[in-house]
Design a protein around this motif. Structure first.
Motif, PDB file in Angstrom:
ATOM      1  N   THR A 113      23.753   8.322  25.249  1.00 43.30           N
ATOM      2  CA  THR A 113      24.288   9.413  24.417  1.00 43.30           C
ATOM      3  C   THR A 113      24.854  10.564  25.237  1.00 43.30           C
ATOM      4  O   THR A 113      25.370  11.521  24.658  1.00 43.30           O
ATOM      5  CB  THR A 113      23.201   9.962  23.471  1.00 43.30           C
ATOM      6  N   ASP A 117      29.926  12.384  21.210  1.00 42.68           N
ATOM      7  CA  ASP A 117      29.820  13.394  20.163  1.00 42.68           C
ATOM      8  C   ASP A 117      28.851  12.899  19.087  1.00 42.68           C
ATOM      9  O   ASP A 117      28.408  11.751  19.104  1.00 42.68           O
ATOM     10  CB  ASP A 117      31.195  13.735  19.575  1.00 42.68           C
ATOM     11  N   VAL A 118      28.528  13.760  18.143  1.00 39.02           N
ATOM     12  CA  VAL A 118      27.521  13.452  17.122  1.00 39.02           C
ATOM     13  C   VAL A 118      27.923  12.221  16.303  1.00 39.02           C
ATOM     14  O   VAL A 118      27.085  11.352  16.038  1.00 39.02           O
ATOM     15  CB  VAL A 118      27.301  14.676  16.198  1.00 39.02           C
ATOM     16  N   GLU A 119      29.196  12.127  15.906  1.00 41.57           N
ATOM     17  CA  GLU A 119      29.644  10.989  15.097  1.00 41.57           C
ATOM     18  C   GLU A 119      29.503   9.679  15.856  1.00 41.57           C
ATOM     19  O   GLU A 119      29.115   8.658  15.279  1.00 41.57           O
ATOM     20  CB  GLU A 119      31.096  11.186  14.659  1.00 41.57           C
ATOM     21  N   VAL A 121      27.384   9.042  18.316  1.00 37.36           N
ATOM     22  CA  VAL A 121      25.952   8.738  18.418  1.00 37.36           C
ATOM     23  C   VAL A 121      25.489   8.051  17.134  1.00 37.36           C
ATOM     24  O   VAL A 121      24.720   7.085  17.176  1.00 37.36           O
ATOM     25  CB  VAL A 121      25.117  10.009  18.713  1.00 37.36           C
ATOM     26  N   GLU A 122      25.988   8.500  15.988  1.00 28.95           N
ATOM     27  CA  GLU A 122      25.633   7.872  14.707  1.00 28.95           C
ATOM     28  C   GLU A 122      26.075   6.408  14.682  1.00 28.95           C
ATOM     29  O   GLU A 122      25.341   5.538  14.202  1.00 28.95           O
ATOM     30  CB  GLU A 122      26.267   8.632  13.537  1.00 28.95           C
ATOM     31  N   ASN A 141      16.994  11.910  25.134  1.00 29.17           N
ATOM     32  CA  ASN A 141      17.351  12.338  23.792  1.00 29.17           C
ATOM     33  C   ASN A 141      16.293  11.825  22.806  1.00 29.17           C
ATOM     34  O   ASN A 141      16.365  10.697  22.325  1.00 29.17           O
ATOM     35  CB  ASN A 141      18.746  11.813  23.441  1.00 29.17           C
ATOM     36  N   ASP A 143      15.524  12.657  19.726  1.00 33.94           N
ATOM     37  CA  ASP A 143      16.001  12.352  18.375  1.00 33.94           C
ATOM     38  C   ASP A 143      16.639  10.962  18.336  1.00 33.94           C
ATOM     39  O   ASP A 143      16.378  10.176  17.433  1.00 33.94           O
ATOM     40  CB  ASP A 143      17.006  13.407  17.896  1.00 33.94           C
ATOM     41  N   PHE A 144      17.453  10.644  19.330  1.00 36.37           N
ATOM     42  CA  PHE A 144      18.081   9.320  19.410  1.00 36.37           C
ATOM     43  C   PHE A 144      17.021   8.225  19.514  1.00 36.37           C
ATOM     44  O   PHE A 144      17.069   7.234  18.785  1.00 36.37           O
ATOM     45  CB  PHE A 144      19.020   9.278  20.622  1.00 36.37           C
TER      46      PHE A 144
END
Length: 180
Positions: A113, A117-119, A121-122, A141, A143-144
């Motif tokens: 990650t 960017d956030v998208e 990572v999703e 990370n 959260d990841f």
């Protein structure tokens, strides 16, 4: 400097394992892939279809297009995009299409990650949650790690690998253990 890279090298290459104390044994005929921070599996001057066919030599063009379609690459213009012109999300989707184009047992991700960017990572989280093999992730990370359902975590400290007695689901305790 903690030894994460040395551990990955040892997992990937028995000769590098000689740097470490201990033993690493991989199952015979185990299929694995290593994905670095720069997603270097993707060749910048090849298009999507060529990348998939180059990575997995026995895949036909029609099979490559079918596989890419599973990862939201539907149009001919998508298929013709060069690796160097892909967005972060497209890069991750192509990489996942490549590595899931044949049965694979283990994916090793090194700080996946860091540059996303956030998208994107999703996209990666969704792809990993749909993957049915084993995953080794080197990441800070939390959260990841939590969102890809990592249940067992290890800490490398003083060049020693230790099982953590908490999982990323308990973010506060997990973070405290990391910074000790």
């Amino acid at each position: 400097g903690a030894g994460k890279t040395s551990l990955v090298k040892a997992l990937l290459n028995k000769e590098a394992a000689s740097e470490l104390k201990g033993e690493i044994t991989l199952a015979k005929n185990m299929e694995w892939v290593y994905i670095d921070q720069n997603y270097s599996l993707v060749k910048p001057d090849l298009n999507l279809v060529q990348n998939l066919m180059e990575y997995h030599k026995s895949v036909t063009e029609s099979r490559a297009k079918e596989q890419l379609g599973k990862f939201q690459f539907k149009s001919e213009s998508d298929m013709k995009k060069l690796g160097k012109n892909l967005s972060g999300g497209e890069m991750v989707r192509l990489m996942m299409a490549m590595i899931t184009s044949f049965p694979i047992d283990l994916v090793i991700l090194d700080e996946p990650t860091n540059n996303l960017d956030v998208e994107t990572v999703e996209v990666l989280i969704q792809a990993l949650n749909n993957f049915r093999g084993a995953v080794i992730v080197i990441s800070h990370n939390i959260d990841f790690l939590n969102r890809i359902n990592i249940k067992t975590a290890y800490l490398i400290k003083d060049r020693k690998l230790k099982v953590m007695n908490v999982s990323p689901t308990d973010k506060e305790a997990f973070y405290k253990m990391i910074i000790q």
